[in-house]
Design a protein around this motif. Sequence first.
Motif, PDB file in Angstrom:
ATOM      1  N   THR A  65       0.977  -1.181   0.067  1.00 13.51           N
ATOM      2  CA  THR A  65       0.017  -0.062  -0.046  1.00 13.51           C
ATOM      3  C   THR A  65       1.030   1.267   0.079  1.00 13.51           C
ATOM      4  O   THR A  65       2.052   1.344   0.645  1.00 13.51           O
ATOM      5  CB  THR A  65      -0.916  -0.009   1.139  1.00 13.51           C
ATOM      6  OG1 THR A  65      -1.714  -1.114   1.223  1.00 13.51           O
ATOM      7  CG2 THR A  65      -1.551   1.396   1.320  1.00 13.51           C
ATOM      8  N   VAL A  66       0.509   2.337  -0.974  1.00 15.51           N
ATOM      9  CA  VAL A  66       1.389   3.478  -0.761  1.00 15.51           C
ATOM     10  C   VAL A  66       0.241   4.758  -0.740  1.00 15.51           C
ATOM     11  O   VAL A  66      -0.813   4.622  -1.071  1.00 15.51           O
ATOM     12  CB  VAL A  66       1.787   3.662  -2.178  1.00 15.51           C
ATOM     13  CG1 VAL A  66       2.607   4.964  -2.183  1.00 15.51           C
ATOM     14  CG2 VAL A  66       2.777   2.529  -2.464  1.00 15.51           C
ATOM     15  N   LYS A  67       0.779   5.597   0.213  1.00 16.83           N
ATOM     16  CA  LYS A  67      -0.071   6.739   0.538  1.00 16.83           C
ATOM     17  C   LYS A  67       0.868   7.991   0.216  1.00 16.83           C
ATOM     18  O   LYS A  67       1.812   8.269   0.814  1.00 16.83           O
ATOM     19  CB  LYS A  67      -0.319   6.791   2.210  1.00 16.83           C
ATOM     20  CG  LYS A  67      -1.332   8.061   2.369  1.00 16.83           C
ATOM     21  CD  LYS A  67      -1.784   7.934   3.955  1.00 16.83           C
ATOM     22  CE  LYS A  67      -0.709   7.730   4.921  1.00 16.83           C
ATOM     23  NZ  LYS A  67      -1.302   8.074   6.304  1.00 16.83           N
ATOM     24  N   HIS A  68       0.446   8.448  -0.845  1.00 14.58           N
ATOM     25  CA  HIS A  68       1.506   9.797  -1.403  1.00 14.58           C
ATOM     26  C   HIS A  68       1.046  11.014  -0.938  1.00 14.58           C
ATOM     27  O   HIS A  68       0.044  11.352  -1.019  1.00 14.58           O
ATOM     28  CB  HIS A  68       1.347   9.697  -3.201  1.00 14.58           C
ATOM     29  CG  HIS A  68       2.173   8.761  -3.674  1.00 14.58           C
ATOM     30  ND1 HIS A  68       3.468   8.644  -3.769  1.00 14.58           N
ATOM     31  CD2 HIS A  68       1.508   7.689  -4.387  1.00 14.58           C
ATOM     32  CE1 HIS A  68       3.818   7.558  -4.375  1.00 14.58           C
ATOM     33  NE2 HIS A  68       2.637   6.859  -4.880  1.00 14.58           N
ATOM     34  N   GLU A  69       1.733  11.498  -0.101  1.00 14.00           N
ATOM     35  CA  GLU A  69       1.341  12.978   0.742  1.00 14.00           C
ATOM     36  C   GLU A  69       1.981  14.367   0.051  1.00 14.00           C
ATOM     37  O   GLU A  69       1.629  15.297   0.409  1.00 14.00           O
ATOM     38  CB  GLU A  69       1.873  12.602   2.049  1.00 14.00           C
ATOM     39  CG  GLU A  69       0.985  11.611   2.715  1.00 14.00           C
ATOM     40  CD  GLU A  69       1.100  11.747   4.432  1.00 14.00           C
ATOM     41  OE1 GLU A  69       0.309  11.161   5.162  1.00 14.00           O
ATOM     42  OE2 GLU A  69       2.318  11.886   4.901  1.00 14.00           O
ATOM     43  N   MET A 100       9.133  -7.431 -10.460  1.00  9.81           N
ATOM     44  CA  MET A 100       9.280  -6.064 -10.136  1.00  9.81           C
ATOM     45  C   MET A 100       7.751  -5.522 -10.537  1.00  9.81           C
ATOM     46  O   MET A 100       7.250  -5.789 -11.489  1.00  9.81           O
ATOM     47  CB  MET A 100      10.035  -5.064 -10.938  1.00  9.81           C
ATOM     48  CG  MET A 100      10.068  -3.682 -10.695  1.00  9.81           C
ATOM     49  SD  MET A 100      11.310  -2.926 -11.799  1.00  9.81           S
ATOM     50  CE  MET A 100      10.415  -1.122 -11.932  1.00  9.81           C
ATOM     51  N   PHE A 101       6.813  -4.724  -9.528  1.00 10.06           N
ATOM     52  CA  PHE A 101       5.836  -4.113  -9.884  1.00 10.06           C
ATOM     53  C   PHE A 101       5.518  -3.007  -9.145  1.00 10.06           C
ATOM     54  O   PHE A 101       5.997  -2.617  -8.371  1.00 10.06           O
ATOM     55  CB  PHE A 101       4.734  -5.366  -9.766  1.00 10.06           C
ATOM     56  CG  PHE A 101       4.207  -5.493  -8.506  1.00 10.06           C
ATOM     57  CD1 PHE A 101       3.375  -4.779  -7.649  1.00 10.06           C
ATOM     58  CD2 PHE A 101       5.015  -6.520  -7.813  1.00 10.06           C
ATOM     59  CE1 PHE A 101       3.168  -5.051  -6.182  1.00 10.06           C
ATOM     60  CE2 PHE A 101       4.737  -6.706  -6.516  1.00 10.06           C
ATOM     61  CZ  PHE A 101       3.785  -6.203  -5.876  1.00 10.06           C
ATOM     62  N   GLY A 102       4.745  -1.968  -9.348  1.00  9.94           N
ATOM     63  CA  GLY A 102       4.438  -0.934  -8.803  1.00  9.94           C
ATOM     64  C   GLY A 102       3.978   0.383  -9.640  1.00  9.94           C
ATOM     65  O   GLY A 102       3.759   0.236 -10.887  1.00  9.94           O
TER      66      GLY A 102
END
Length: 102
Positions: A65-69, A100-102
């Motif tokens: 999970t990524v939360k870009h702030e 690799m993924f994202g």
Amino acid sequence: AWTRRWVESKHKPDYGRFVLTAGKFYGDAEKDKGIQTSQDARFYALSSRFEPFSNRDKTLVVQFTVKHEQNIDCGGGYVKLFPASLSQEDMHGDSEYNIMFG
């Protein structure tokens, strides 16, 4: 402590540093803590080992999970699964990886 499980690469001296925080928005300040990049416009390299396993005849699911702030124009995050031979402290963009993924 997360620093016992995760290893920051020392391949380049100017990699950004990670911190443990709930970030700018959260539901519970303690329960929602995660590893966060602490400086804008930097490269980061962090890895953790896990026990060997086989998913032969089974589906492999890898999730993060990524939360870009930050308010930045470009950037991104991704996950790489490395072979067991990875030198974690020397990990870099050209290190051999399996997925690799994202």
